[in-house]
Write a protein that holds these residues in place. Structure first.
Motif: not given
Length: 249
Positions: A19-34
């Motif tokens: 999902m992070a990859i797909e949202f990056a393609k859409k130009g969204r800023n991402l806050a990712l944790c794991a």
């Protein structure tokens, strides 16, 4: 409405990663944790290669450490200025038939998939209520519609609980700028099921994550993805006799 700043938990692998990859393609800023920060570092590099104009923040987080959930979500909000969407994705699928000596595995799945999901929902909704805006997304499962046997017994129960939790929150904030969506993936190939060989209608991770993001962007109350066959198959699953379910799992 474009949700510019998106937080995804469990982003180091599987559906969160996809999902992070797909949202990056859409130009969204991402806050990712794991938990696995090394994988997040690799993912961050990949995302910035896809779109160097986005902001990608990463932080370590074990969602079973509930106080950390609140502090990490708040830190992301501070750094980005606002959180527009939070996707509660972190989960696991350990387990076995109840009463066969695997209580600890079943307990771990129950705590991670529901109690930790509640902590994430609480943390996200505190922020959204303060902002008076936001989109909460929970990742449930097609298994939420019925009970299943063996390793799916507790997993399906937790996902049913996530679906119910999502509906309750949605009713609570009805007619406000805060939206709540529950997405029910069918069978999508990921680390959680990579050892399972025979799975009906399974799709690869990329196909599944494209369908997930498409459904999330529509912001419907409930969605079942990929749409074929799960948009209608979930109704079939609700009606089939229990003995038929026994043969499926």
């Amino acid at each position: 409405m474009t949700r510019k700043n998106i937080l995804i938990t469990g982003a180091s692998s599987g559906l969160g990663n996809g999902m992070a990859i797909e949202f990056a393609k859409k130009g969204r800023n991402l806050a990712l944790c794991a938990r696995r920060v090394d994988r997040l570092e690799t993912l961050k590099t990949e995302l910035l290669a896809i779109n160097p104009n986005i902001n990608v923040l990463i932080k370590p987080l074990d969602v079973n450490q509930h106080e950390e959930v609140f502090s990490v979500f708040k830190a992301f909000r501070t750094e980005l200025g606002q959180l527009d969407r939070v996707i509660i994705n972190a989960g696991m699928g350990k387990g076995a038939s109840v009463g066969t000596g695997y209580f600890q595995a079943n307990k771990q799945t129950a705590e991670t998939n529901f109690v930790a999901a509640l902590a994430q929902a609480e943390a996200a909704m505190e922020i959204f209520r303060e902002q008076n805006a936001g989109h909460l997304v929970t990742i449930s499962s097609i298994s939420a519609v019925r009970g299943f046997r063996r390793a799916l017994t507790v997993y399906a129960a937790t996902k049913a609980a996530v679906t119910s939790l999502s509906e309750g929150i949605r009713i609570d904030v009805m007619n406000t700028p805060i939206k709540v969506s529950c997405v029910h993936p069918g069978f999508i190939r990921s680390e959680i099921n990579e050892k399972v060989e025979k799975v009906p209608f399974i799709v690869d991770t990329e196909t599944g994550c494209k369908a997930l993001v498409k459904a999330i962007e529509k912001e419907k109350a409930n969605s079942y993805v990929p749409a074929w066959p799960w948009a209608w198959m979930h109704w079939v699953l609700r009606m089939v006799p229990a003995k038929s379910l026994r043969g499926m799992s």
